[in-house]
Design a protein around this motif. Sequence first.
Motif, PDB file in Angstrom:
ATOM      1  N   PRO A 190      -9.331 -35.267  -7.352  1.00  0.00           N
ATOM      2  CA  PRO A 190     -10.658 -35.815  -7.044  1.00  0.00           C
ATOM      3  C   PRO A 190     -11.688 -35.323  -8.057  1.00  0.00           C
ATOM      4  O   PRO A 190     -11.688 -34.164  -8.447  1.00  0.00           O
ATOM      5  CB  PRO A 190     -10.941 -35.252  -5.649  1.00  0.00           C
ATOM      6  CG  PRO A 190     -10.147 -33.981  -5.588  1.00  0.00           C
ATOM      7  CD  PRO A 190      -8.923 -34.211  -6.412  1.00  0.00           C
ATOM      8  N   GLY A 191     -12.520 -36.180  -8.511  1.00  0.00           N
ATOM      9  CA  GLY A 191     -13.573 -35.777  -9.437  1.00  0.00           C
ATOM     10  C   GLY A 191     -13.051 -35.520 -10.836  1.00  0.00           C
ATOM     11  O   GLY A 191     -11.983 -36.004 -11.236  1.00  0.00           O
ATOM     12  N   LEU A 192     -13.781 -34.720 -11.586  1.00  0.00           N
ATOM     13  CA  LEU A 192     -13.467 -34.472 -12.994  1.00  0.00           C
ATOM     14  C   LEU A 192     -12.970 -33.053 -13.234  1.00  0.00           C
ATOM     15  O   LEU A 192     -13.047 -32.539 -14.352  1.00  0.00           O
ATOM     16  CB  LEU A 192     -14.712 -34.741 -13.848  1.00  0.00           C
ATOM     17  CG  LEU A 192     -15.182 -36.200 -13.870  1.00  0.00           C
ATOM     18  CD1 LEU A 192     -16.499 -36.329 -14.631  1.00  0.00           C
ATOM     19  CD2 LEU A 192     -14.126 -37.099 -14.504  1.00  0.00           C
ATOM     20  N   GLN A 241      -0.719 -44.979 -18.615  1.00  0.00           N
ATOM     21  CA  GLN A 241      -0.826 -46.143 -17.743  1.00  0.00           C
ATOM     22  C   GLN A 241      -1.670 -45.872 -16.508  1.00  0.00           C
ATOM     23  O   GLN A 241      -1.968 -46.789 -15.741  1.00  0.00           O
ATOM     24  CB  GLN A 241       0.570 -46.589 -17.302  1.00  0.00           C
ATOM     25  CG  GLN A 241       1.493 -46.957 -18.461  1.00  0.00           C
ATOM     26  CD  GLN A 241       0.992 -48.161 -19.239  1.00  0.00           C
ATOM     27  OE1 GLN A 241       0.414 -49.088 -18.673  1.00  0.00           O
ATOM     28  NE2 GLN A 241       1.207 -48.147 -20.548  1.00  0.00           N
ATOM     29  N   ALA A 242      -2.048 -44.624 -16.273  1.00  0.00           N
ATOM     30  CA  ALA A 242      -2.845 -44.290 -15.092  1.00  0.00           C
ATOM     31  C   ALA A 242      -4.210 -44.970 -15.165  1.00  0.00           C
ATOM     32  O   ALA A 242      -4.762 -45.201 -16.252  1.00  0.00           O
ATOM     33  CB  ALA A 242      -3.019 -42.771 -14.985  1.00  0.00           C
ATOM     34  N   ALA A 243      -4.732 -45.289 -14.013  1.00  0.00           N
ATOM     35  CA  ALA A 243      -6.041 -45.950 -13.955  1.00  0.00           C
ATOM     36  C   ALA A 243      -7.120 -45.026 -14.497  1.00  0.00           C
ATOM     37  O   ALA A 243      -7.198 -43.854 -14.115  1.00  0.00           O
ATOM     38  CB  ALA A 243      -6.354 -46.352 -12.512  1.00  0.00           C
ATOM     39  N   ALA A 244      -7.948 -45.537 -15.376  1.00  0.00           N
ATOM     40  CA  ALA A 244      -8.987 -44.727 -15.998  1.00  0.00           C
ATOM     41  C   ALA A 244     -10.227 -44.673 -15.116  1.00  0.00           C
ATOM     42  O   ALA A 244     -10.548 -45.635 -14.409  1.00  0.00           O
ATOM     43  CB  ALA A 244      -9.352 -45.326 -17.361  1.00  0.00           C
ATOM     44  N   PRO A 245     -10.941 -43.546 -15.126  1.00  0.00           N
ATOM     45  CA  PRO A 245     -12.223 -43.467 -14.415  1.00  0.00           C
ATOM     46  C   PRO A 245     -13.198 -44.501 -14.973  1.00  0.00           C
ATOM     47  O   PRO A 245     -13.058 -44.968 -16.116  1.00  0.00           O
ATOM     48  CB  PRO A 245     -12.688 -42.038 -14.716  1.00  0.00           C
ATOM     49  CG  PRO A 245     -11.456 -41.283 -15.091  1.00  0.00           C
ATOM     50  CD  PRO A 245     -10.568 -42.282 -15.774  1.00  0.00           C
ATOM     51  N   GLN A 251     -17.601 -39.429 -19.890  1.00  0.00           N
ATOM     52  CA  GLN A 251     -17.718 -38.100 -19.301  1.00  0.00           C
ATOM     53  C   GLN A 251     -16.656 -37.158 -19.861  1.00  0.00           C
ATOM     54  O   GLN A 251     -15.665 -37.585 -20.455  1.00  0.00           O
ATOM     55  CB  GLN A 251     -17.550 -38.188 -17.779  1.00  0.00           C
ATOM     56  CG  GLN A 251     -18.586 -39.077 -17.094  1.00  0.00           C
ATOM     57  CD  GLN A 251     -18.363 -39.113 -15.601  1.00  0.00           C
ATOM     58  OE1 GLN A 251     -18.796 -38.232 -14.859  1.00  0.00           O
ATOM     59  NE2 GLN A 251     -17.657 -40.145 -15.149  1.00  0.00           N
ATOM     60  N   ASN A 252     -16.890 -35.865 -19.635  1.00  0.00           N
ATOM     61  CA  ASN A 252     -15.926 -34.849 -20.031  1.00  0.00           C
ATOM     62  C   ASN A 252     -15.119 -34.396 -18.822  1.00  0.00           C
ATOM     63  O   ASN A 252     -15.618 -34.397 -17.685  1.00  0.00           O
ATOM     64  CB  ASN A 252     -16.619 -33.642 -20.658  1.00  0.00           C
ATOM     65  CG  ASN A 252     -17.127 -33.939 -22.055  1.00  0.00           C
ATOM     66  OD1 ASN A 252     -16.594 -34.817 -22.736  1.00  0.00           O
ATOM     67  ND2 ASN A 252     -18.150 -33.222 -22.478  1.00  0.00           N
ATOM     68  N   LEU A 253     -13.880 -34.002 -19.087  1.00  0.00           N
ATOM     69  CA  LEU A 253     -12.981 -33.530 -18.042  1.00  0.00           C
ATOM     70  C   LEU A 253     -12.846 -32.016 -18.157  1.00  0.00           C
ATOM     71  O   LEU A 253     -12.706 -31.478 -19.249  1.00  0.00           O
ATOM     72  CB  LEU A 253     -11.611 -34.189 -18.214  1.00  0.00           C
ATOM     73  CG  LEU A 253     -10.536 -33.848 -17.185  1.00  0.00           C
ATOM     74  CD1 LEU A 253     -10.881 -34.466 -15.838  1.00  0.00           C
ATOM     75  CD2 LEU A 253      -9.178 -34.353 -17.674  1.00  0.00           C
ATOM     76  N   THR A 254     -12.889 -31.324 -17.031  1.00  0.00           N
ATOM     77  CA  THR A 254     -12.669 -29.882 -17.005  1.00  0.00           C
ATOM     78  C   THR A 254     -11.248 -29.605 -16.517  1.00  0.00           C
ATOM     79  O   THR A 254     -10.824 -30.134 -15.487  1.00  0.00           O
ATOM     80  CB  THR A 254     -13.669 -29.175 -16.070  1.00  0.00           C
ATOM     81  OG1 THR A 254     -15.001 -29.431 -16.537  1.00  0.00           O
ATOM     82  CG2 THR A 254     -13.433 -27.677 -16.055  1.00  0.00           C
ATOM     83  N   VAL A 255     -10.517 -28.796 -17.291  1.00  0.00           N
ATOM     84  CA  VAL A 255      -9.120 -28.499 -16.955  1.00  0.00           C
ATOM     85  C   VAL A 255      -8.970 -26.996 -16.755  1.00  0.00           C
ATOM     86  O   VAL A 255      -9.378 -26.197 -17.605  1.00  0.00           O
ATOM     87  CB  VAL A 255      -8.166 -28.972 -18.065  1.00  0.00           C
ATOM     88  CG1 VAL A 255      -6.712 -28.728 -17.660  1.00  0.00           C
ATOM     89  CG2 VAL A 255      -8.385 -30.442 -18.376  1.00  0.00           C
ATOM     90  N   THR A 308     -12.628 -27.987 -21.626  1.00  0.00           N
ATOM     91  CA  THR A 308     -13.161 -29.330 -21.397  1.00  0.00           C
ATOM     92  C   THR A 308     -12.668 -30.254 -22.496  1.00  0.00           C
ATOM     93  O   THR A 308     -12.421 -29.824 -23.633  1.00  0.00           O
ATOM     94  CB  THR A 308     -14.697 -29.332 -21.391  1.00  0.00           C
ATOM     95  OG1 THR A 308     -15.171 -28.849 -22.661  1.00  0.00           O
ATOM     96  CG2 THR A 308     -15.241 -28.450 -20.274  1.00  0.00           C
ATOM     97  N   LEU A 309     -12.511 -31.510 -22.154  1.00  0.00           N
ATOM     98  CA  LEU A 309     -12.104 -32.497 -23.147  1.00  0.00           C
ATOM     99  C   LEU A 309     -12.675 -33.854 -22.780  1.00  0.00           C
ATOM    100  O   LEU A 309     -12.993 -34.124 -21.612  1.00  0.00           O
ATOM    101  CB  LEU A 309     -10.579 -32.557 -23.263  1.00  0.00           C
ATOM    102  CG  LEU A 309      -9.756 -32.811 -21.991  1.00  0.00           C
ATOM    103  CD1 LEU A 309      -9.610 -34.295 -21.736  1.00  0.00           C
ATOM    104  CD2 LEU A 309      -8.383 -32.187 -22.136  1.00  0.00           C
ATOM    105  N   ALA A 310     -12.806 -34.715 -23.772  1.00  0.00           N
ATOM    106  CA  ALA A 310     -13.354 -36.051 -23.566  1.00  0.00           C
ATOM    107  C   ALA A 310     -12.307 -36.952 -22.937  1.00  0.00           C
ATOM    108  O   ALA A 310     -11.124 -36.882 -23.264  1.00  0.00           O
ATOM    109  CB  ALA A 310     -13.839 -36.627 -24.891  1.00  0.00           C
ATOM    110  N   LEU A 311     -12.730 -37.806 -22.041  1.00  0.00           N
ATOM    111  CA  LEU A 311     -11.815 -38.707 -21.350  1.00  0.00           C
ATOM    112  C   LEU A 311     -11.389 -39.893 -22.222  1.00  0.00           C
ATOM    113  O   LEU A 311     -10.257 -40.358 -22.133  1.00  0.00           O
ATOM    114  CB  LEU A 311     -12.462 -39.238 -20.068  1.00  0.00           C
ATOM    115  CG  LEU A 311     -12.407 -38.322 -18.841  1.00  0.00           C
ATOM    116  CD1 LEU A 311     -13.252 -38.927 -17.724  1.00  0.00           C
ATOM    117  CD2 LEU A 311     -10.972 -38.145 -18.374  1.00  0.00           C
TER     118      LEU A 311
END
Length: 457
Positions: A265-267, A294-298, A303-307, A281-284
């Motif tokens: 859920p979320g980023l 193939q996964a559905a993109a936000p 936005q940036n993703l936090t991992v 963090t990385l760019a989506l």
Amino acid sequence: MGLTWKERAFTALLGAAAVSGLTTLILFLVEATNVLLPADTKFGIVFDAGSSHTSLFVYQWLANKENDTGVVSQALACQAKGPGISSYASDPAQAGESLQGCLEEALALIPKAKHQQTPMFLGATAGMRLLSQKNSSQAEDVFAAVSRVLSQSPVDFWGAELLAGQDEGALGWVTINYVLGLLVKYSFSGEWIRPLEGTLVGALDMGGASTQITFVPGGPILDNTTQATFRLYGTEHSVYTHSYLCFGRDEMLNRLLGGLVQSSPGLLVRHPCYHSGYRGTLALAPLYGSPCVQAAAPRDLGQNLTVEGTGNPGACVAAIRGLFNFSSCDGRGDCAFDRVYQPPVRGQFYVEASSPGQDRWLRDYCASGLYILTLLLEGYGFSQETWGGIEFRKQAGGTDVGWTLGYMLNLTSLIPAEAPAPWRAQSYGVWVAGVVFLVLTLMAILGATAVQLWLRD
């Protein structure tokens, strides 16, 4: 007190013997040097335009057709600066410019008198295959830019082409078996011999965007779409080969992260393959720019993703197994995964796995290692008994074990259809010179001894 006439005669005889011996030795050494001078050496240049980087290889061989077998050697390996040419889709001119540095190294190595006779090729692999699927117009622009730069060089540019996955695997198989001398070799008895079929090794290639497996199976190949046939040195070889696009290391990591994003859920994504304490963090947008994800993109790719890493090996393996469709092969002994036909693996295999060797990839080492293990054991079907037959090598005999040498051999027809005539050792002249020198030396010693005995009388 002056020398007697006998002593003067002895000195003259000894000097004459020495001069005669040295003169004869020099003449034979000159002849031996002429024999040892190599035949006209030829060169070839191949660019391996992979998904993550481009490498240049220079090969050299003797022009004498009798020496085609086993004399091709790698003279230079150069990795171009920057990423693979597919990364320059938005700026094709830079794709061509990125090759200039390695090309200059190659031209400096090859004598100028040989430039016009030197063939040069560029083969693009999975990175450009993906770009061609995503945007064929951009792929054509990249190829045009690369060809424009390379055609301006003084060597004989034969073109840039997209290499099919099956060809990449099959040519890699030719390379490794050629380098190891397993296709044909010259025996001490002076005859060309063909090794037994069972001694041929298989080839595994783990690239950035695809992976290939090629080997000679123990029985017939039941799916002709996975079969490649070569006639080398008068012997026909039939190999099984298959290429899996999107199953290379880089695209696997993208697909793995894409799946975790979809289930989070979320980023904020908790990554089980990253070590505990990792946070980044990385760019989506770049992640979903790959056709392999193939996964559905936000909705908002800006936005940036936090991992965050959780360091959970069990969960990491489970996530990696989710990238394969193993269930499609249930009950079939001749199936790898994703419903792809594959006979049981057989014999020894050489693996070439690309490794970026950069600190920014340290976070991915765990995922990469577990992925390769899953691919080899559960995908390709290696077992505890066959695992020992796998050798991880980047080179064999000083030559990189990728597809490039096989590609050059194929395009330049360096491999003859039949085994060449027996080759006579070029060192013959040296042996003759050595024998003659020993004989002359022995004659001089015997002569001197006889004269000394005569002087005593």
